[in-house]
Design a protein around this motif. Structure first.
Motif, PDB file in Angstrom:
ATOM      1  N   HIS A 125      37.647  40.598  51.817  1.00 30.97           N
ATOM      2  CA  HIS A 125      38.058  40.820  50.428  1.00 30.97           C
ATOM      3  C   HIS A 125      37.080  41.680  49.638  1.00 30.97           C
ATOM      4  O   HIS A 125      37.367  42.029  48.493  1.00 30.97           O
ATOM      5  CB  HIS A 125      38.245  39.467  49.729  1.00 30.97           C
ATOM      6  N   GLY A 126      35.943  42.018  50.226  1.00 31.94           N
ATOM      7  CA  GLY A 126      34.986  42.873  49.536  1.00 31.94           C
ATOM      8  C   GLY A 126      34.047  42.082  48.642  1.00 31.94           C
ATOM      9  O   GLY A 126      34.350  40.960  48.212  1.00 31.94           O
ATOM     10  N   ASP A 127      32.906  42.681  48.333  1.00 30.43           N
ATOM     11  CA  ASP A 127      31.884  42.005  47.543  1.00 30.43           C
ATOM     12  C   ASP A 127      32.389  41.642  46.148  1.00 30.43           C
ATOM     13  O   ASP A 127      32.035  40.608  45.601  1.00 30.43           O
ATOM     14  CB  ASP A 127      30.639  42.888  47.445  1.00 30.43           C
ATOM     15  N   GLY A 128      33.218  42.507  45.578  1.00 31.86           N
ATOM     16  CA  GLY A 128      33.769  42.229  44.254  1.00 31.86           C
ATOM     17  C   GLY A 128      35.143  41.605  44.298  1.00 31.86           C
ATOM     18  O   GLY A 128      35.809  41.502  43.268  1.00 31.86           O
ATOM     19  N   ALA A 129      35.596  41.199  45.496  1.00 32.09           N
ATOM     20  CA  ALA A 129      36.899  40.561  45.705  1.00 32.09           C
ATOM     21  C   ALA A 129      38.067  41.480  45.379  1.00 32.09           C
ATOM     22  O   ALA A 129      39.176  41.017  45.137  1.00 32.09           O
ATOM     23  CB  ALA A 129      37.006  39.252  44.909  1.00 32.09           C
ATOM     24  N   ALA A 130      37.816  42.808  45.371  1.00 36.85           N
ATOM     25  CA  ALA A 130      38.879  43.750  45.068  1.00 36.85           C
ATOM     26  C   ALA A 130      39.757  44.044  46.277  1.00 36.85           C
ATOM     27  O   ALA A 130      40.779  44.708  46.158  1.00 36.85           O
ATOM     28  CB  ALA A 130      38.292  45.054  44.530  1.00 36.85           C
ATOM     29  N   PRO A 136      44.197  41.231  50.339  1.00 32.60           N
ATOM     30  CA  PRO A 136      44.567  41.136  48.924  1.00 32.60           C
ATOM     31  C   PRO A 136      43.396  41.257  47.959  1.00 32.60           C
ATOM     32  O   PRO A 136      42.282  40.802  48.242  1.00 32.60           O
ATOM     33  CB  PRO A 136      45.205  39.735  48.827  1.00 32.60           C
ATOM     34  N   ASN A 137      43.684  41.872  46.823  1.00 33.02           N
ATOM     35  CA  ASN A 137      42.769  41.891  45.687  1.00 33.02           C
ATOM     36  C   ASN A 137      42.884  40.538  44.987  1.00 33.02           C
ATOM     37  O   ASN A 137      43.962  40.126  44.578  1.00 33.02           O
ATOM     38  CB  ASN A 137      43.162  43.028  44.748  1.00 33.02           C
ATOM     39  N   LEU A 138      41.764  39.839  44.851  1.00 30.51           N
ATOM     40  CA  LEU A 138      41.776  38.506  44.258  1.00 30.51           C
ATOM     41  C   LEU A 138      41.494  38.536  42.762  1.00 30.51           C
ATOM     42  O   LEU A 138      41.430  37.478  42.134  1.00 30.51           O
ATOM     43  CB  LEU A 138      40.738  37.618  44.969  1.00 30.51           C
ATOM     44  N   ASN A 139      41.341  39.733  42.197  1.00 27.88           N
ATOM     45  CA  ASN A 139      41.068  39.836  40.764  1.00 27.88           C
ATOM     46  C   ASN A 139      42.330  39.942  39.917  1.00 27.88           C
ATOM     47  O   ASN A 139      42.279  39.730  38.715  1.00 27.88           O
ATOM     48  CB  ASN A 139      40.206  41.067  40.491  1.00 27.88           C
ATOM     49  N   ASP A 140      43.457  40.304  40.537  1.00 30.58           N
ATOM     50  CA  ASP A 140      44.679  40.464  39.761  1.00 30.58           C
ATOM     51  C   ASP A 140      45.487  39.162  39.773  1.00 30.58           C
ATOM     52  O   ASP A 140      45.065  38.153  40.344  1.00 30.58           O
ATOM     53  CB  ASP A 140      45.516  41.635  40.281  1.00 30.58           C
ATOM     54  N   ASP A 141      46.654  39.181  39.136  1.00 30.73           N
ATOM     55  CA  ASP A 141      47.464  37.968  39.026  1.00 30.73           C
ATOM     56  C   ASP A 141      48.707  38.028  39.912  1.00 30.73           C
ATOM     57  O   ASP A 141      49.707  37.376  39.643  1.00 30.73           O
ATOM     58  CB  ASP A 141      47.866  37.720  37.566  1.00 30.73           C
ATOM     59  N   ASP A 142      48.635  38.812  40.982  1.00 28.81           N
ATOM     60  CA  ASP A 142      49.747  38.906  41.928  1.00 28.81           C
ATOM     61  C   ASP A 142      49.412  38.010  43.124  1.00 28.81           C
ATOM     62  O   ASP A 142      48.550  38.345  43.932  1.00 28.81           O
ATOM     63  CB  ASP A 142      49.922  40.361  42.384  1.00 28.81           C
ATOM     64  N   ASP A 148      47.325  28.914  41.183  1.00 22.09           N
ATOM     65  CA  ASP A 148      46.597  27.852  40.483  1.00 22.09           C
ATOM     66  C   ASP A 148      45.564  27.253  41.432  1.00 22.09           C
ATOM     67  O   ASP A 148      45.547  27.534  42.632  1.00 22.09           O
ATOM     68  CB  ASP A 148      47.556  26.792  39.934  1.00 22.09           C
ATOM     69  N   LEU A 149      44.685  26.425  40.882  1.00 24.11           N
ATOM     70  CA  LEU A 149      43.583  25.888  41.679  1.00 24.11           C
ATOM     71  C   LEU A 149      44.068  25.143  42.916  1.00 24.11           C
ATOM     72  O   LEU A 149      43.518  25.303  44.008  1.00 24.11           O
ATOM     73  CB  LEU A 149      42.737  24.948  40.808  1.00 24.11           C
ATOM     74  N   SER A 281      38.567  31.881  39.068  1.00 20.97           N
ATOM     75  CA  SER A 281      37.867  32.373  37.874  1.00 20.97           C
ATOM     76  C   SER A 281      37.792  33.886  37.801  1.00 20.97           C
ATOM     77  O   SER A 281      37.348  34.429  36.788  1.00 20.97           O
ATOM     78  CB  SER A 281      36.435  31.809  37.846  1.00 20.97           C
ATOM     79  N   LEU A 282      38.211  34.582  38.845  1.00 27.21           N
ATOM     80  CA  LEU A 282      38.024  36.031  38.897  1.00 27.21           C
ATOM     81  C   LEU A 282      38.894  36.801  37.915  1.00 27.21           C
ATOM     82  O   LEU A 282      38.680  37.988  37.701  1.00 27.21           O
ATOM     83  CB  LEU A 282      38.278  36.535  40.325  1.00 27.21           C
ATOM     84  N   GLY A 283      39.886  36.145  37.353  1.00 28.77           N
ATOM     85  CA  GLY A 283      40.696  36.819  36.348  1.00 28.77           C
ATOM     86  C   GLY A 283      42.185  36.627  36.528  1.00 28.77           C
ATOM     87  O   GLY A 283      42.950  36.767  35.574  1.00 28.77           O
ATOM     88  N   GLY A 284      42.612  36.286  37.742  1.00 24.90           N
ATOM     89  CA  GLY A 284      44.040  36.132  37.974  1.00 24.90           C
ATOM     90  C   GLY A 284      44.480  34.703  38.164  1.00 24.90           C
ATOM     91  O   GLY A 284      45.639  34.434  38.507  1.00 24.90           O
ATOM     92  N   GLY A 285      43.577  33.760  37.949  1.00 23.06           N
ATOM     93  CA  GLY A 285      43.916  32.355  38.152  1.00 23.06           C
ATOM     94  C   GLY A 285      44.968  31.857  37.169  1.00 23.06           C
ATOM     95  O   GLY A 285      45.000  32.263  36.011  1.00 23.06           O
TER      96      GLY A 285
END
Length: 302
Positions: A125-130, A136-142, A148-149, A281-285
């Motif tokens: 997922h990369g150092d910035g989770a992008a 998958p990018n874990l920073n978006d909401d897709d 959810d948790l 917490s990355l922004g898409g939770g």
């Protein structure tokens, strides 16, 4: 030895050889340098006795002090474990969906999850989770399987298409081209309809009908996706394997199915919980919705 003599100008004995009229003086070393050299020899002998020094077949000499760098590391890790033990114990007793209500424990979980992510997850997922193409990018909401948790924890616990785990997320998209379900022309028509959801192409009646008959059951009539099957949303600009027409056609013809390992058994439950908190917490939770509690609650009055 017979050629040695005392140099008249300096009063220093020569070493006994000469080249082209040039002789070398046997000048003694300075006393301070000599005593420094002797001190280093003495220090080395003491070090060999006190500390690990000589490698042997199976291990090295241990030294009379019994100190090793591995032993020091183990001691430091034990002390760090003692420091973290109360925090981990507290996290273990909190259901993950209730963590946001406790800001102190939530912050601790996110900090621990960030460290665990850098060790176990950055490779894909990369150092910035992008993410990367196919990861998958874990920073978006897709979210394919829920954001959810509780849903993120479930994905971490059981993985995606993990062999041997009956609770893993599993779904397969038919290979419409490779298996001869669609002709190349039909694949082009369906790709056009898929891209029409985001205004990147114009749909045709044939493409819309093919999509409705073969794709809408999983991806939704308007490309809204379906998390029950891990079917991605097609009506946004987020693409896992690329959003060009050629890439969409490739995925329709011979789809790629990503995999993610099941982390239970590899990581302890608290670490998995902290990882879920960090990813969330990355922004898409998303907020947790307790469907069972909602079903038991009385109908709301107007």
């Amino acid at each position: 030895m017979a050629n040695k003599r005392i140099d008249e100008a300096t009063g220093t004995e020569t070493v006994g050889h000469e080249w082209d009229g040039i002789e070398e003086l046997d000048t003694p070393m300075p006393r301070w340098w000599l005593w420094t050299f002797y001190a280093t020899i003495f220090w080395a002998l003491v070090y060999v006795i006190l500390y690990p020094a000589w490698p042997l077949i199976e291990k090295g000499t241990e030294g009379v002090l019994g100190w090793t760098s591995r032993g020091e590391l183990a001691q430091d890790l034990a002390l760090e474990g003692e420091r973290k033990a109360p925090i981990l114990a507290a996290l273990a007793h909190v259901p993950i969906e209730r963590l946001p209500a406790d800001s102190v424990r939530m912050r601790a979980a996110i900090a621990g999850g960030r460290a665990a992510f850098k060790v176990n997850c950055v490779q894909c997922h990369g150092d910035g989770a992008a993410g990367f193409k196919g990861y998958p990018n874990l920073n978006d909401d897709d979210w394919l399987w829920g954001g959810d948790l509780k849903a993120i924890e479930q994905t971490l616990l059981h993985g995606i298409r993990q062999p041997g785990d009956d609770a893993t997320h599993a779904s397969l998209m038919p290979a419409f081209g490779r298996d001869g379900i669609f002709t190349p022309q039909q694949i082009d028509q369906v790709a056009g309809h898929v891209l029409s959801f985001t205004g990147k192409a114009r749909s045709t009646a044939e493409g819309a009908q093919l999509y409705a008959d073969n794709c809408a059951a999983c991806h939704g009539p308007a490309g809204e996706g379906n998390r029950l099957f891990g079917a991605p949303k097609l009506a946004d600009a987020i693409w896992l394997y690329g959003g060009s027409r050629a890439e969409v056609e490739q995925q329709i013809s011979a789809p790629r199915h990503g995999v993610m390992p099941s982390w239970q058994g590899r990581l302890d439950p608290v670490t998995i919980k902290m990882l879920a908190a960090y990813v969330h917490s990355l922004g898409g939770g998303e907020d947790f919705v307790d469907n069972a509690a909602e079903a038991e609650a009385p109908d709301a009055q107007p």
